[in-house]
Design a protein around this motif. Sequence first.
Motif, short mmCIF file in Angstrom:
data_model
loop_
_atom_site.label_atom_id
_atom_site.label_comp_id
_atom_site.label_asym_id
_atom_site.label_seq_id
_atom_site.Cartn_x
_atom_site.Cartn_y
_atom_site.Cartn_z
N LYS A 91 0.82 -1.22 0.00
CA LYS A 91 0.00 0.00 0.00
C LYS A 91 0.85 1.27 0.00
CE LYS A 91 -3.83 -2.40 0.43
NZ LYS A 91 -4.80 -2.52 -0.69
N LEU A 92 2.13 1.11 0.34
CA LEU A 92 3.03 2.27 0.42
C LEU A 92 4.18 2.05 -0.56
CD1 LEU A 92 3.23 2.48 4.33
CD2 LEU A 92 1.52 3.51 2.81
N PRO A 93 4.02 2.49 -1.81
CA PRO A 93 5.03 2.20 -2.84
C PRO A 93 6.45 2.63 -2.47
CG PRO A 93 3.05 3.09 -3.84
CD PRO A 93 2.88 3.22 -2.35
N LEU A 94 6.59 3.74 -1.74
CA LEU A 94 7.92 4.18 -1.35
C LEU A 94 8.26 3.77 0.08
CD1 LEU A 94 8.19 7.74 -2.97
CD2 LEU A 94 8.78 5.50 -3.90
N GLY A 95 7.40 2.94 0.67
CA GLY A 95 7.68 2.40 1.99
C GLY A 95 7.41 3.34 3.14
N LYS A 96 6.68 4.43 2.88
CA LYS A 96 6.40 5.38 3.95
C LYS A 96 5.08 6.09 3.69
CE LYS A 96 8.96 9.23 1.85
NZ LYS A 96 9.98 10.26 2.08
N VAL A 97 4.57 6.75 4.74
CA VAL A 97 3.39 7.57 4.62
C VAL A 97 3.82 9.04 4.55
CG1 VAL A 97 1.84 5.97 5.79
CG2 VAL A 97 3.16 7.57 7.16
N PRO A 98 2.96 9.90 3.97
CA PRO A 98 1.62 9.62 3.45
C PRO A 98 1.66 8.96 2.07
CG PRO A 98 2.12 11.92 3.08
CD PRO A 98 3.28 11.35 3.87
N ALA A 99 0.58 8.24 1.80
CA ALA A 99 0.36 7.67 0.47
C ALA A 99 -1.11 7.84 0.14
CB ALA A 99 0.75 6.20 0.42
N LEU A 100 -1.38 8.46 -1.00
CA LEU A 100 -2.76 8.74 -1.41
C LEU A 100 -3.15 7.80 -2.53
CD1 LEU A 100 -5.22 10.69 -1.00
CD2 LEU A 100 -4.28 12.02 -2.93
N HIS A 101 -4.17 6.97 -2.28
CA HIS A 101 -4.68 6.04 -3.27
C HIS A 101 -5.85 6.68 -4.01
CE1 HIS A 101 -2.70 2.16 -1.87
NE2 HIS A 101 -2.24 3.09 -1.04
N LEU A 102 -5.74 6.79 -5.33
CA LEU A 102 -6.76 7.42 -6.15
C LEU A 102 -7.78 6.39 -6.61
CD1 LEU A 102 -4.44 9.64 -8.39
CD2 LEU A 102 -5.28 10.10 -6.07
N ASP A 103 -8.92 6.89 -7.07
CA ASP A 103 -9.97 6.00 -7.59
C ASP A 103 -9.48 5.17 -8.78
OD1 ASP A 103 -11.60 7.10 -5.68
OD2 ASP A 103 -12.57 8.51 -7.04
N THR A 104 -8.51 5.69 -9.49
CA THR A 104 -8.00 5.01 -10.69
C THR A 104 -7.08 3.84 -10.36
OG1 THR A 104 -6.11 6.52 -10.78
CG2 THR A 104 -8.10 7.16 -12.00
N GLY A 105 -6.70 3.73 -9.08
CA GLY A 105 -5.74 2.71 -8.70
C GLY A 105 -4.32 3.24 -8.57
N GLU A 106 -4.11 4.45 -9.06
CA GLU A 106 -2.79 5.07 -8.92
C GLU A 106 -2.54 5.42 -7.45
OE1 GLU A 106 -0.55 5.68 -11.22
OE2 GLU A 106 -1.68 5.26 -13.06
N VAL A 107 -1.27 5.43 -7.05
CA VAL A 107 -0.90 5.78 -5.69
C VAL A 107 0.16 6.88 -5.74
CG1 VAL A 107 -0.02 4.98 -3.47
CG2 VAL A 107 -1.31 3.41 -4.94
N LEU A 108 -0.09 7.96 -5.01
CA LEU A 108 0.86 9.07 -4.95
C LEU A 108 1.58 9.07 -3.61
CD1 LEU A 108 -1.30 11.97 -6.45
CD2 LEU A 108 0.45 10.61 -7.60
N SER A 109 2.88 9.29 -3.65
CA SER A 109 3.69 9.40 -2.45
C SER A 109 4.36 10.77 -2.42
CB SER A 109 4.74 8.29 -2.41
OG SER A 109 4.15 7.01 -2.42
N GLU A 110 5.01 11.05 -1.30
CA GLU A 110 5.68 12.32 -1.03
C GLU A 110 4.64 13.42 -0.80
OE1 GLU A 110 8.71 12.80 -0.25
OE2 GLU A 110 9.47 10.81 -0.81
#
Length: 206
Positions: A47-66
Amino acid sequence: MLTLYSMPSSGNSYKVRLLLSLLGRRYHHVPCETRSPDLQAAKTEGKLPLGKVPALHLDTGEVLSESNAILWYLASGTPWIPDDPLAQARMLSWMFFEQNRHEPAIAVRASLRCYPHLADEATPELLDQLLESGNGILELMEHGLHDQDWFAGDTPTIADIALYAYTHTAEDRGGFNLSPFPALRDWLKRTSTLPGYEPLTGPAHG
């Protein structure tokens, strides 16, 4: 609905929750406190692509970090990002400053003082060093607010959100004295009265 994995006590996570609240955006919050089973599970589950929070999961399935990249994404198309390229550049310069110079002093000193698992690292020498460098950072911020209410100009931007997160707890958590910085203290008050403002300990929108 957006899903946000964030650490309730973290300023970087708080930035995102604060902007979501100011924008009136609903989201599902998954709290992941440091060294908690929830945080470890989120890492294990990818759930955390970069191994840390915050991580925002979008409706599209994309995940944003930093945190600051997430702020940019959420604020795009809103008044929180100015249209003028020069104003945008000023805003971004303060956001880079926040991550590269502000956080390593202000946030790190607060972490060393507040998190028990870091107690062994919180030597008097290091705390004194961070106090000195942090006061220099606060002085630069005070100068940046000379004759203006917000860091990037006449209206608040995501630069203000980025800088507010760790600055507003600098006294209580970091042990800094903000009394020599009147413009900075006035800015903190202005930010805390923005419509939709939510404090660090406030509820996350489900």
